[in-house]
Design a protein around this motif. Structure first.
Motif, PDB file in Angstrom:
ATOM      1  N   VAL A  91       0.825  -1.209   0.000  1.00 52.46           N
ATOM      2  CA  VAL A  91       0.000   0.000   0.000  1.00 52.46           C
ATOM      3  C   VAL A  91       0.858   1.258   0.000  1.00 52.46           C
ATOM      4  O   VAL A  91       1.986   1.264   0.473  1.00 52.46           O
ATOM      5  CB  VAL A  91      -0.986   0.039   1.205  1.00 52.46           C
ATOM      6  CG1 VAL A  91      -1.891  -1.180   1.217  1.00 52.46           C
ATOM      7  CG2 VAL A  91      -0.253   0.162   2.532  1.00 52.46           C
ATOM      8  N   ASP A  92       0.292   2.324  -0.546  1.00 51.54           N
ATOM      9  CA  ASP A  92       0.896   3.671  -0.539  1.00 51.54           C
ATOM     10  C   ASP A  92       2.199   3.781  -1.311  1.00 51.54           C
ATOM     11  O   ASP A  92       2.916   4.770  -1.168  1.00 51.54           O
ATOM     12  CB  ASP A  92       1.075   4.195   0.900  1.00 51.54           C
ATOM     13  CG  ASP A  92       1.274   5.712   0.933  1.00 51.54           C
ATOM     14  OD1 ASP A  92       0.639   6.409   0.113  1.00 51.54           O
ATOM     15  OD2 ASP A  92       2.066   6.194   1.765  1.00 51.54           O
ATOM     16  N   THR A  93       2.516   2.823  -2.130  1.00 51.19           N
ATOM     17  CA  THR A  93       3.635   2.957  -3.063  1.00 51.19           C
ATOM     18  C   THR A  93       3.515   1.852  -4.110  1.00 51.19           C
ATOM     19  O   THR A  93       2.888   0.821  -3.852  1.00 51.19           O
ATOM     20  CB  THR A  93       5.013   2.846  -2.387  1.00 51.19           C
ATOM     21  OG1 THR A  93       6.030   3.091  -3.368  1.00 51.19           O
ATOM     22  CG2 THR A  93       5.251   1.468  -1.789  1.00 51.19           C
ATOM     23  N   HIS A 118      -1.968   5.583  -4.417  1.00 45.84           N
ATOM     24  CA  HIS A 118      -2.522   6.843  -4.933  1.00 45.84           C
ATOM     25  C   HIS A 118      -1.450   7.694  -5.612  1.00 45.84           C
ATOM     26  O   HIS A 118      -1.682   8.878  -5.868  1.00 45.84           O
ATOM     27  CB  HIS A 118      -3.206   7.626  -3.796  1.00 45.84           C
ATOM     28  CG  HIS A 118      -2.281   8.212  -2.773  1.00 45.84           C
ATOM     29  ND1 HIS A 118      -2.267   9.556  -2.471  1.00 45.84           N
ATOM     30  CD2 HIS A 118      -1.325   7.654  -2.002  1.00 45.84           C
ATOM     31  CE1 HIS A 118      -1.364   9.784  -1.530  1.00 45.84           C
ATOM     32  NE2 HIS A 118      -0.780   8.645  -1.231  1.00 45.84           N
ATOM     33  N   HIS A 119      -0.279   7.117  -5.874  1.00 47.85           N
ATOM     34  CA  HIS A 119       0.766   7.879  -6.569  1.00 47.85           C
ATOM     35  C   HIS A 119       0.585   7.762  -8.085  1.00 47.85           C
ATOM     36  O   HIS A 119      -0.135   6.896  -8.563  1.00 47.85           O
ATOM     37  CB  HIS A 119       2.142   7.403  -6.118  1.00 47.85           C
ATOM     38  CG  HIS A 119       2.420   7.763  -4.688  1.00 47.85           C
ATOM     39  ND1 HIS A 119       2.180   6.904  -3.649  1.00 47.85           N
ATOM     40  CD2 HIS A 119       2.865   8.919  -4.143  1.00 47.85           C
ATOM     41  CE1 HIS A 119       2.476   7.504  -2.503  1.00 47.85           C
ATOM     42  NE2 HIS A 119       2.887   8.741  -2.769  1.00 47.85           N
ATOM     43  N   ILE A 120       1.257   8.661  -8.815  1.00 49.81           N
ATOM     44  CA  ILE A 120       1.021   8.676 -10.271  1.00 49.81           C
ATOM     45  C   ILE A 120       1.943   7.730 -11.026  1.00 49.81           C
ATOM     46  O   ILE A 120       1.713   7.449 -12.186  1.00 49.81           O
ATOM     47  CB  ILE A 120       1.146  10.105 -10.869  1.00 49.81           C
ATOM     48  CG1 ILE A 120       2.482  10.739 -10.484  1.00 49.81           C
ATOM     49  CG2 ILE A 120      -0.012  10.990 -10.456  1.00 49.81           C
ATOM     50  CD1 ILE A 120       2.786  11.999 -11.254  1.00 49.81           C
ATOM     51  N   THR A 169      -2.427  13.254   7.734  1.00 52.51           N
ATOM     52  CA  THR A 169      -0.987  13.502   7.556  1.00 52.51           C
ATOM     53  C   THR A 169      -0.636  13.728   6.085  1.00 52.51           C
ATOM     54  O   THR A 169       0.203  14.557   5.774  1.00 52.51           O
ATOM     55  CB  THR A 169      -0.130  12.365   8.141  1.00 52.51           C
ATOM     56  OG1 THR A 169      -0.553  11.124   7.579  1.00 52.51           O
ATOM     57  CG2 THR A 169      -0.264  12.301   9.659  1.00 52.51           C
ATOM     58  N   ASP A 170      -1.288  13.006   5.171  1.00 51.08           N
ATOM     59  CA  ASP A 170      -0.938  13.183   3.753  1.00 51.08           C
ATOM     60  C   ASP A 170      -1.464  14.500   3.175  1.00 51.08           C
ATOM     61  O   ASP A 170      -1.052  14.914   2.094  1.00 51.08           O
ATOM     62  CB  ASP A 170      -1.447  12.003   2.904  1.00 51.08           C
ATOM     63  CG  ASP A 170      -0.296  11.109   2.453  1.00 51.08           C
ATOM     64  OD1 ASP A 170       0.738  11.086   3.150  1.00 51.08           O
ATOM     65  OD2 ASP A 170      -0.428  10.439   1.404  1.00 51.08           O
ATOM     66  N   THR A 171      -2.390  15.148   3.864  1.00 48.13           N
ATOM     67  CA  THR A 171      -2.912  16.433   3.377  1.00 48.13           C
ATOM     68  C   THR A 171      -2.387  17.589   4.224  1.00 48.13           C
ATOM     69  O   THR A 171      -2.879  18.714   4.091  1.00 48.13           O
ATOM     70  CB  THR A 171      -4.460  16.472   3.450  1.00 48.13           C
ATOM     71  OG1 THR A 171      -4.860  16.253   4.815  1.00 48.13           O
ATOM     72  CG2 THR A 171      -5.095  15.429   2.558  1.00 48.13           C
TER      73      THR A 171
HETATM   74 MN   LIG Z   1       0.319   8.482   0.830  1.00 49.01          MN
END
Ligand SMILES: [Mn+2]
Length: 329
Positions: A91-93, A118-120, A169-171
């Motif tokens: 997750v997250d990468t 959620h990364h591009i 934290t991510d925002t």
């Molecule tokens: Mn993230």
């Protein structure tokens, strides 16, 4: 490799439902989103009786281990052996560079790996990918999986705290441009479910040692404004670390401070090593029409990074490095 979803939420949810043994992991040095995403997902899997491993490549964020409830944390080390599982979830990468300690072992299991991110971009060639680059945080996507798998545990304290930590934290606590209506809707839902957001803020953001403040004073008193206060330069020398007792890692976020001045577009922080290692230079720039690409600056010093955040490590004399940095402005 195209970095996009190749599986629906429902189909990925079905994989999470039927697998008996699942290993969930994330990028090394997990941040709040990575950590929260793993914990929320593992809690749901634990409740559906899956044999689940929450695997982290340390260090994990200070102060967050007590939001894990009954989810047991496994820390990766050099002796770690990835066990056989029905499904591996990252997750997250989706980037090998962020999972490199685990690469050799995980690469053998790409046929049963699911990336949720959620990364591009990413280069982990997993059989299953669920990517939503519009999501402000991976935890926003995990919340959809919670609803898909076991909506009734949404109000569970472990799940709701972990999801909130991820999105907050991510925002930057809902101030970065990635924050969207869905992010606030999820936050509202989580607070309604009983999340104590002020307590989580303290756990995530108010965990520093007094030495950090002492070093911050040194950094700010070194501040020079250059080019009509367009750029801010701060320097921390070896003596600053020794005399304050602060650690090199405690300079984190110092580069954000001068950005409170409207004219400041670029911030540079130069840190001398405490053990005769290379000098560390960090560059930041503000977004906007006249945004400066600091990756190019870092390139001048053999470093690199992103347009808004970049860095370099250079050997040599501090005063020479300082002169070269000043000449940029
Ligand atoms: Mn993230």
């Amino acid at each position: 490799m195209k970095y996009e979803s190749n599986i629906t939420l429902q189909a990925a949810g079905q994989k999470l439902r039927v697998a008996k043994k699942i290993v969930v992991t994330t990028h090394a040095k997990p941040d709040g989103d990575a950590f929260g995403s793993v914990i929320a997902l593992c809690e749901v899997l634990r409740r559906q009786q899956t044999d689940v491993t929450a695997l982290f490549m340390p260090p994990i964020p200070d102060g967050l281990t007590d939001i894990c409830g009954e989810v047991a944390i496994t820390l990766f080390d050099d002796d770690y052996q990835l066990s056989e599982a029905d499904l591996y979830v990252v997750v997250d990468t989706g980037a090998w560079s962020q999972v490199s300690p685990l690469r050799e072992q995980l690469e053998k299991h790409m046929d049963k790996t699911l990336v949720i991110d959620h990364h591009i971009s990413g280069d982990i060639d997993a059989a299953f990918k669920f990517i939503d680059s519009k999501a402000a945080a991976c935890a926003e996507i995990i919340a959809r999986f919670v609803d898909e798998l076991m909506a009734h545990v949404f109000e569970d304290k472990v799940v709701s705290n972990a999801l909130y930590v991820g999105i907050a934290t991510d925002t930057g606590w809902f101030k970065f441009s990635n924050t969207r209506p869905q992010t606030h809707e999820l936050a509202a839902r989580l607070i309604a479910a009983g999340v104590d957001h002020a307590a989580l803020y303290a756990k995530c953001e108010q965990t520093e040692r007094p030495e950090k403040l002492k070093l911050m004073i040194r950094a700010l008193s070194s501040l020079e404004l250059l080019n009509d206060a367009n750029a801010a330069l701060m320097v921390l020398r070896k003596a600053d670390f020794i005399e304050t007792g602060a650690l090199p890692v405690e300079t984190e976020r110092f580069v954000d401070i001068p950005q409170v001045v409207s004219s400041v577009q670029v911030v540079v922080l130069i840190c001398e090593s405490t053990d005769d290692g290379p000098i560390r230079i960090s560059f930041r720039s503000k977004p906007g029409e006249n945004a400066v690409n600091v990756a190019e600056f870092a390139g001048n010093f053999g470093g690199g990074g992103h347009a808004r955040a970049a860095g370099a490590k250079v050997d040599g004399d501090l005063d020479k490095v300082l002169a070269k940095v000043r000449a940029l402005f």
